[in-house]
Motif scaffolding. Sequence first.
Motif, short mmCIF file in Angstrom:
data_model
loop_
_atom_site.label_atom_id
_atom_site.label_comp_id
_atom_site.label_asym_id
_atom_site.label_seq_id
_atom_site.Cartn_x
_atom_site.Cartn_y
_atom_site.Cartn_z
N ASN A 195 -3.17 -0.56 -2.78
CA ASN A 195 -1.75 -0.16 -3.49
C ASN A 195 -1.44 -1.06 -4.74
O ASN A 195 -0.88 -0.53 -5.65
CB ASN A 195 -0.69 -0.23 -2.47
N SER A 308 4.28 1.82 0.29
CA SER A 308 2.95 2.66 0.51
C SER A 308 1.97 1.99 1.33
O SER A 308 1.25 2.78 2.19
CB SER A 308 2.45 2.83 -0.96
N THR A 309 1.86 0.61 1.47
CA THR A 309 0.83 0.16 2.41
C THR A 309 1.36 0.55 3.79
O THR A 309 0.47 0.95 4.58
CB THR A 309 0.87 -1.58 2.25
N HIS A 452 0.94 10.14 -3.49
CA HIS A 452 -0.03 8.74 -3.10
C HIS A 452 -0.53 9.08 -1.74
O HIS A 452 -1.68 8.79 -1.41
CB HIS A 452 0.87 7.61 -3.46
#
Length: 501
Positions: A195, A308-309, A452
């Motif tokens: 990311n 996002s992680t 994403h």
Amino acid sequence: MDYHWPGFHAAGDAIRRSAAVSFPYLLCALAFWFLWEQLSYLRKKGPLPGPHFVIPFLGSALPMILNPTAFWARQAALARDLGVSANFLVGRFVVFVRSTELSHKVFANVRPDAFHLIGHPFGKKLFGEHNLIYLFDQQHKDLRRRIAPNFTPRALSTYVDIQQRVIAAHISRWLALATASPEPIPLRLLCRDLNLETSQTVFAGPYLTPEARVQFNRDYNLFNVGLMALPFDLPGFAFRRARLAVSRLIQTLSGTVALSKSRIRSGAEPTCLIDFWMQDALREITEANDIEIGGHLFDFLFAAQDASTSSLLWAVAALDAHPDVLARVRSEVSALWSPDSGLPITADLIRQMRYTEAVAREVVRYRPPATMVPHIAGEPFRLTEWYTVPKGAIVFPSVYESSFQGFTEPERFDPERFFSEERAEDRVYKRNFLAFGAGAHQCVGQRYAVNHLLLFIALFVSLVDFKRRRADGCNDIAYVPTIVPRDDCTVYLVPRWALST
């Protein structure tokens, strides 16, 4: 020195007598402070459930730091009946909001005389005064208008190409690691690196040198550690190192702004987010504040990076735990795209992956990365008919708790709730889906974030066969600072399909 000199002994006696006289006064002062802090806390707490006794200054900070999962679960349990509960952290009175409707009331009243979005209890020290989340009214509207070109369909399509190239390259590295060792691989740090490279490349494109990226990674790690540390802004403390790291990160990003301006002025086409921003900005102004724009780029990166992680890890965990969902995702993706085609997944193909997007949205609902969105009360605010939030209180609307209210069988991972047109829970229970916020400060990049996660899921299930290493507590929540599986999502990986070269 002559220790037998009479004056020396006289001076010592005077000091001892002074200490003997001062000590009771010191004890009285400490007792008064302790009593005043207790009474102040109880007055602010009023009818709210919460501890009746708090440790001076620290309050419940140590339990919160040592086991944040248990701490916030207890706050939610205390708030089950009234929708809110109270506590005290590092000299601050805090209000935890479990009720979805009361959370919306907080989100809808972000203004100077009500609630101020702060992102982190001590965020202004870390992020600076001009962070996007601290702006109000017209100033906030103007900035959102200026950054809107960064998330148009054309811009998002450009980012999709970058995102999948970075994701595919990192998955290939993961498979190389898995091939070199029979041991399972914890994915958390690998997803973090994926990311970070994605954010750097999407946001700053060609303007970060390899050396700058290495230093960027170091500084971002210092920042991450400081987020979870006690807010002591003193030399040698993690919070001070984090604050200085943010200054360096913003300085680095501001340098990319100047490079982008020069390139866009030459007539080049945008290749990254800062290019799209500068292309639009240069039509309006002759000179932009590079440092300020660098600060906003850091805001975007922070918002995208850790969230996002978290989502990538929970997606892998959920797909492993639900083989029927995994099979359906693979079927949908393979009908539209194949790794050996040599073609990229386009924005048009993404729009056709309706079930995979439903899985992505269910991951975000089931495990919202940022479980709470802290605000501070700028003035006393009447939250309910029977409780007024005192000025200066930190208020934590719980996105996590709202995710488990309203929805059909909310404890169940069920992408069908977002896919089925008959159920349409994305519309029916829209008010409970707060992972991207609500109101004027709703996340401006949520489409980018969903793309994403969707791209990662599509590529991961196409390229990899995987199996979780199951252990007791592996799916328990850990805060780092967003939530992740306690085992860092440790998996066995086997190549499923090699990418064409």
